[in-house]
Scaffold this active site. Sequence first.
Site, PDB file in Angstrom:
ATOM      1  CG  ASN A  73      -2.029  -0.990   1.171  1.00 49.08           C
ATOM      2  OD1 ASN A  73      -2.314  -1.557   0.130  1.00 49.08           O
ATOM      3  ND2 ASN A  73      -2.659  -1.227   2.308  1.00 49.08           N
ATOM      4  NE  ARG A 212      -2.997  -4.885  10.960  1.00 49.87           N
ATOM      5  CZ  ARG A 212      -2.678  -3.610  11.028  1.00 49.87           C
ATOM      6  NH1 ARG A 212      -2.322  -3.100  12.207  1.00 49.87           N
ATOM      7  NH2 ARG A 212      -2.712  -2.840   9.965  1.00 49.87           N
ATOM      8  N   GLY A 268      -4.510   8.930  16.058  1.00 49.65           N
ATOM      9  CA  GLY A 268      -5.819   8.940  15.410  1.00 49.65           C
ATOM     10  C   GLY A 268      -6.223  10.307  14.897  1.00 49.65           C
ATOM     11  CB  ALA A 296      -5.847   5.946   7.531  1.00 47.55           C
ATOM     12  CG  ASP A 298      -0.789   0.638   5.250  1.00 48.30           C
ATOM     13  OD1 ASP A 298      -0.143   0.403   6.290  1.00 48.30           O
ATOM     14  OD2 ASP A 298      -1.688  -0.109   4.818  1.00 48.30           O
TER      15      ASP A 298
END
Length: 369
Positions: A73, A212, A268, A296, A298
């Site tokens: 990406n 993750r 964020g 977002a 990436d």
Amino acid sequence: MTVPPVPPATPATPAAPASPAPSAPAADRGPRAGAPFDVVCLGETMAAFRPAGPGRLADSPLFVRGVGGAESNTACLLARTGHRVRWIGRVGTDGFGDHVLAEIAAHGVDVSAVRRDPDRPTGVYFRTGGERSTTGERPADPALAEVLYHRAGSAASAMSPATVDRAAAESGRVLHLSGITAALSDGCRALLYELTAPRPGRPLLSFDVNYRVGLWKGRDPAVLLDLARRCDLVFTGADEARAVWGAADPAALRELLPEPSVLVVKDGGRGATAHTAAGTWQAPALSVETADPVGAGDAFAAGFLSATLRGLPPRARLRHGHLAAAAALTCPGDLAEPPGRALADRLAALDDEAWGRLRLTPGWTTRKA
């Protein structure tokens, strides 16, 4: 979007190395000169399927196919903004592998160093829209994304020091990696330790933590701290840093990670902070009408790296990161149309008041200002 007037823009894994002792931050080392590529991105890319309409995976009879991978990406967005970019990965000799290579190459990314594996498949995943769950469990909240991976034993998980051409990996001014790769297999983890080993003449190492939780089940995510400490430019989200290290405040994270010459902490919709040898810089996030939060992070990395390659100052790098992330947020899917360089430069040069008044809506990158 209305833009106010502005002035002109200016194999089995060996034991992991011990974490280095904390030290003073290094000087802000820039990308090396003279390499064939501006950026090389290395990691797994999968065939990605999204429901053609709203609803859960179980309710969706039709899916839209694409590709998805954090590093690719970033590579695609960098290429679309005019940089020379190579992506390195490993895919199967199957139709999904063909699709992945064709899609990434179509964005102007060099894929000549990608290897095809006749014995392992290309990874596949399915996901709905929405924010990613931080628990790794199937979300009960319908506003959260439902994500289903079929990547165990994938071709990419067979990457290792023996299966990746190190000269190709180091053929850029910047080598961009992520923590996702380290979680795929022991061989992948060994590869990242090799690529991040201190040595003269290595590219500037960019590392996106990209924690993750589901990938790290049964593995020790402390590896991510080791790897981050070996890199020059590190991106982390405050939420993932809290989950994996128990720290989210930018100052506390800088104490935890003094070694990278640049540490970027994304918080964020509030903004981002960059710690550099010259000081600490902050830039508030933009107000956007979100279509899909996928990609977002990436995109932010791509915007920040692009500005870094161009030698822009830290605050401008943060703003370019926010603009690239805003393009991703206002477009469904992993990849969005990034703003042209002239538009991005103009917006990044706004004064603080004008920057705070911007509200970006879907399609803003292709409209005339």
